[in-house]
Design an enzyme around this catalytic site. Structure first.
Site, PDB file in Angstrom:
ATOM      1  N   ASP A  91       5.256  86.836  50.811  1.00 10.18           N
ATOM      2  CA  ASP A  91       3.998  87.066  49.964  1.00 10.18           C
ATOM      3  C   ASP A  91       3.820  85.616  49.942  1.00 10.18           C
ATOM      4  O   ASP A  91       4.656  84.746  49.049  1.00 10.18           O
ATOM      5  CB  ASP A  91       3.678  87.655  48.532  1.00 10.18           C
ATOM      6  CG  ASP A  91       3.926  89.158  48.226  1.00 10.18           C
ATOM      7  OD1 ASP A  91       4.902  89.813  49.291  1.00 10.18           O
ATOM      8  OD2 ASP A  91       3.484  89.360  47.623  1.00 10.18           O
ATOM      9  N   LYS A 153      -3.945  90.551  50.367  1.00  7.85           N
ATOM     10  CA  LYS A 153      -3.130  90.126  48.659  1.00  7.85           C
ATOM     11  C   LYS A 153      -4.018  88.899  47.953  1.00  7.85           C
ATOM     12  O   LYS A 153      -4.022  88.565  48.733  1.00  7.85           O
ATOM     13  CB  LYS A 153      -1.795  89.730  48.223  1.00  7.85           C
ATOM     14  CG  LYS A 153      -1.148  89.861  46.710  1.00  7.85           C
ATOM     15  CD  LYS A 153       0.409  89.026  46.588  1.00  7.85           C
ATOM     16  CE  LYS A 153       0.635  88.796  44.893  1.00  7.85           C
ATOM     17  NZ  LYS A 153       1.498  88.546  45.300  1.00  7.85           N
ATOM     18  N   LYS A 182      -3.151  95.057  48.804  1.00  3.94           N
ATOM     19  CA  LYS A 182      -2.111  93.933  47.517  1.00  3.94           C
ATOM     20  C   LYS A 182      -3.513  93.329  46.410  1.00  3.94           C
ATOM     21  O   LYS A 182      -4.198  92.971  46.277  1.00  3.94           O
ATOM     22  CB  LYS A 182      -0.642  93.265  47.821  1.00  3.94           C
ATOM     23  CG  LYS A 182       0.064  93.394  46.405  1.00  3.94           C
ATOM     24  CD  LYS A 182       1.020  92.420  46.778  1.00  3.94           C
ATOM     25  CE  LYS A 182       2.445  92.391  45.813  1.00  3.94           C
ATOM     26  NZ  LYS A 182       3.292  91.228  45.900  1.00  3.94           N
TER      27      LYS A 182
END
Length: 218
Positions: A91, A153, A182
């Site tokens: 990430d 995300k 996400k």
């Protein structure tokens, strides 16, 4: 929605600066026990955690975290190093200042470079929505779609604001079919989890869902 289905979408997360190996190991134990999508942990613990879970649970880590203003070369090194140590998912945080400067081509190039450094592993792009206007969020949906990254995300959880229902709905309306969503930061309970999934999130970055399930078992 079944609790097991929610847990399968959770990146069980521990990213506190003070996190110890004993705490990371406990998170891994919970991730394996409850069938989470992954555990999301600091890069310094990836090798130990990967050896500990022995393929029973995907290991996720963060790079350029939480501020995102490392150089592209540094982010690429961090991604490659994490994968070499056993990370299955990475990430990354975008350079928010570049968004404010409308340096779209550089942001796109950076995400593509980090994706290549991941060597085929999943890449999630954290756009830190609490700092962006709606127009900037939409533009980042377009860039992440074009970049080859696997997920967009919402948040680091360290930026002063986490996932909101409005942001997840906005992302779902503007990302391409090749990009999943996400939601992370501030997901407090099972109802939050159900809401975010219903709005289009495929993953949830949270520490609280497993805790909530454990509390129900007591």
């Amino acid at each position: 929605m079944e609790i097991k289905e929610i847990l399968r979408k959770c990146d069980h997360t521990l990213l506190a600066q003070t996190a110890t190996w004993a705490e990371i190991r406990a998170v891994c134990d919970d991730g394996m026990k409850y069938g989470c999508a992954s555990v999301c942990i600091p890069a310094s613990y990836v090798r130990e955690a990967a050896e500990y879970v022995a393929g029973k649970l995907p290991i996720c880590t963060v790079i350029g975290f939480p501020n995102g203003y490392d150089t592209t070369a540094a982010k690429c090194f961090m991604a490659a190093d994490a994968v070499q140590n056993g990370a299955d998912e990475v990430d990354m945080v975008i350079n928010v200042g570049w968004v404010k400067d409308s340096r779209w081509d550089e942001i796109l190039q950076e995400i593509r470079a980090v994706k290549e450094a991941c060597g085929g592993k999943l890449l999630k792009v954290i756009i830190e929505t609490c700092f962006l206007t709606n127009a900037e969020k939409v533009k980042m949906c377009e860039i992440v779609t074009a970049s080859g990254a696997d997920y967009i995300k919402t948040s680091t959880g360290f930026g002063g604001g986490g996932a909101t229902r409005e942001d997840v709905a906005l992302m779902a309306s503007h990302v391409g079919p090749n990009v999943k969503i996400k939601a992370a930061g501030g997901i407090a309970d099972l109802q939050d989890a159900r809401d975010f999934i219903a709005l289009g999130a495929s993953r949830l970055g949270t520490s609280r869902i497993v805790k909530a399930v454990k509390a129900m078992e007591e």
